[in-house]
Scaffold this motif. Structure first.
Motif, short mmCIF file in Angstrom:
data_model
loop_
_atom_site.label_atom_id
_atom_site.label_comp_id
_atom_site.label_asym_id
_atom_site.label_seq_id
_atom_site.Cartn_x
_atom_site.Cartn_y
_atom_site.Cartn_z
N ALA A 10 15.49 -9.32 -28.10
CA ALA A 10 14.87 -8.70 -29.27
C ALA A 10 15.14 -7.20 -29.28
CB ALA A 10 13.36 -8.96 -29.28
N THR A 11 15.11 -6.58 -28.12
CA THR A 11 15.39 -5.15 -28.03
C THR A 11 16.84 -4.85 -28.38
OG1 THR A 11 13.71 -4.99 -26.26
CG2 THR A 11 15.27 -3.16 -26.48
N GLY A 53 19.12 -1.44 -17.19
CA GLY A 53 20.53 -1.09 -17.06
C GLY A 53 21.42 -1.99 -17.89
N PHE A 54 21.10 -3.29 -17.94
CA PHE A 54 21.89 -4.23 -18.73
C PHE A 54 21.82 -3.88 -20.21
CE2 PHE A 54 21.62 -8.14 -21.34
CZ PHE A 54 22.94 -8.58 -21.21
N ALA A 55 20.61 -3.64 -20.71
CA ALA A 55 20.45 -3.32 -22.13
C ALA A 55 21.16 -2.01 -22.46
CB ALA A 55 18.97 -3.23 -22.48
N ALA A 65 26.67 -10.73 -27.98
CA ALA A 65 27.32 -11.64 -27.03
C ALA A 65 28.68 -11.11 -26.63
CB ALA A 65 27.43 -13.03 -27.64
N ASP A 66 29.40 -10.55 -27.59
CA ASP A 66 30.72 -10.00 -27.30
C ASP A 66 30.62 -8.81 -26.36
OD1 ASP A 66 33.67 -9.82 -27.94
OD2 ASP A 66 33.04 -7.86 -28.70
N ALA A 67 29.68 -7.91 -26.64
CA ALA A 67 29.53 -6.72 -25.80
C ALA A 67 28.96 -7.06 -24.43
CB ALA A 67 28.64 -5.70 -26.50
N ALA A 68 28.11 -8.07 -24.38
CA ALA A 68 27.46 -8.44 -23.10
C ALA A 68 28.34 -9.31 -22.23
CB ALA A 68 26.15 -9.17 -23.38
N ILE A 110 20.18 -14.48 -22.24
CA ILE A 110 19.46 -13.20 -22.22
C ILE A 110 17.98 -13.49 -22.48
CG2 ILE A 110 19.29 -10.92 -23.30
CD1 ILE A 110 22.19 -11.25 -24.21
N ASP A 111 17.09 -12.90 -21.69
CA ASP A 111 15.67 -13.17 -21.89
C ASP A 111 15.20 -12.67 -23.24
OD1 ASP A 111 13.86 -10.49 -21.48
OD2 ASP A 111 15.71 -10.36 -20.33
#
Length: 449
Positions: A82-83, A118-120, A66-69, A76-77
């Motif tokens: 999970a990934t 790209g998000f991951a 959550a901090d990095a995102a 997040i789906d």
């Protein structure tokens, strides 16, 4: 990266996803997925460490993600989350090079959705740029003492507080850090030698807290011929002591009737059935759910005579012809499972504090049924795989109103396991992983007043 290593990551990711999305049980699903993927021993070990470790530290990983995102994890789906979780675990708690952890993990999402990919990739790269300890130290700043310790040790705050209250009742609250640490150490597999079918010393294995228990060698225990043949079973030594406290508390009279009220999935029922067969007693194993009753039948398949396995609500016992009908009753009550966090890492995130009152009400009703069903002078073992006081002492405190009194269970367990460390718990026994090398089983023997 080999194809099998890629498959190992995919197996781990899919197990983590199934636990989150489908309420799957990792200990049941992971071996199946490993077999289906045809993983060799090394990659099976990698998948196991990755899946179980990710689930164990999920709360901490989610905070880091959550901090990095820059967004809450519930935005997040499920597949991407999970990934990210298995990627975060590789980066923070496994010796996986950062470039491999990021690239190979992101690849699991495929190429169909470049935005998600790209998000991951961006989130995992941000995680790889700052050591997890440094990011975590910043996240815990300003938190209360309990919230800080919970995040640092990967426990929900409410679970930590419940553990502290129970230890405090023993005058052992200073053991809390050791308990939380033990919850996060994958335990060795433990076996039980079923009486009449096996000798505990025949395999030359390290003993456990149970007189019938031994530590399994590394690898899949199903590959041991004696386990495959049913003479030995995988079972935690705490569960063994819970069953043996009932069957060995006093000499057995041939013809006794025994009852396992909540028998699924069948581990304690198998041990009781073996004990009954040796002593000339008769065991009835009851289970509410048909698919779990099937597991009980499988668990006792090697024992002759086989116990009667029945399906139904255990609260029906003690009425009509079944009133005062059983000499010994095991009530291994449905509970939060907080005593098995080291073996079932996802369980700490699956239960909520709001689940406890409903479970406690069921536990009380089941104890009432056991009180009706036990013969005068008979024995009841009230057992939970939870140290939560609302599921243990609070339920046993109802015994007197049901015409029951407590027996010195500590004396019985100490005779079964000479030298075992038992806390100040009155007549009851509360086992602990950090102290006894067992799950945190609660055991209280009862008899009619």
């Amino acid at each position: 990266m080999s194809a099998t290593t890629a498959s190992a990551r995919l197996v781990a990711r899919d197990v983590v996803l199934a636990v989150d999305r489908d309420d799957a049980y990792a200990n049941l699903l992971l071996p199946q997925r490993i077999r289906e993927a045809g993983l060799d021993a090394a990659d099976a070990g990698f998948a196991t460490e990755l899946a179980y470790g990710t689930l164990r530290w999920q709360g901490q990983h989610d905070a880091l993600i959550a901090d990095a995102a820059g967004r809450p994890i519930d935005e997040i789906d499920a597949e991407t989350l999970a990934t990210l979780r298995i990627g975060a675990h590789q980066l923070s708690r496994m010796r996986v090079p950062a470039h491999a952890a990021v690239h190979a993990t992101v690849e699991l999402l495929g190429r169909r959705n470049t935005g998600r990919l790209g998000f991951a990739n961006a989130v995992l790269r941000r995680l790889s740029e700052v050591p997890a300890e440094e990011r975590l130290a910043r996240l815990v700043e300003g938190l209360g003492a309990d919230e800080r310790l919970a995040l640092e040790t990967g426990h929900p705050t409410w679970v930590l507080r419940a553990m502290r209250r129970t230890l405090d009742r023993e005058g052992a609250v200073d053991e809390l850090p050791a308990l939380l640490e033990a919850d996060n150490v994958p335990p060795a597999v433990q076996l039980v030698a079923l009486p009449g079918l096996a000798d505990p010393d025949e395999l030359g294995l390290e003993p456990t807290a149970s007189p019938l228990g031994r530590v399994a060698p590394s690898g899949d225990p199903a590959r041991i011929a004696e386990v495959a043949g049913g003479a030995w079973r995988v079972q935690d030594s705490g569960s063994q002591l819970a069953a043996l406290a009932l069957t060995r508390a006093r000499p057995v009279v041939a013809g006794e009737r025994w009852l396992d009220l909540c028998a699924g999935p069948g581990g304690k029922a198998a041990l009781m059935a073996a004990e009954a067969a040796v002593a000339g007693a008769q065991l009835e194993a009851n289970e509410l759910l048909p698919h779990r009753a099937k597991l009980v039948r499988q668990a006792v398949r090697s024992i002759e005579p086989q116990p009667r396995v029945v399906v139904g609500d255990a609260r029906r016992y003690g009425r009509g012809d079944e009133a005062a009908a059983y000499d010994r009753i095991l009530l291994d009550a449905p509970c939060t499972g907080l005593g098995a966090l080291r073996r079932r890492p996802e369980s700490r995130w699956r239960k909520q504090p709001t689940d406890v009152p409903q479970l406690a009400a069921l536990q009380a009703e089941l104890l009432e049924a056991a009180a009706r069903a036990v013969r005068p002078g008979g024995l009841i073992a009230y057992v939970t795989c939870s140290p939560h006081l609302a599921e243990t002492r609070a339920i046993v405190d109802r015994a007197a109103a049901l015409g029951l009194r407590t027996l010195d269970t500590r004396e019985v367990v100490a005779e079964l396991s000479p030298g075992i460390a038992l806390g100040d718990t009155g007549d009851a026994v509360q086992l602990w992983p950090h102290r006894n090398g067992t799950d945190a089983m609660f055991i209280q023997l009862l008899t009619t007043a």
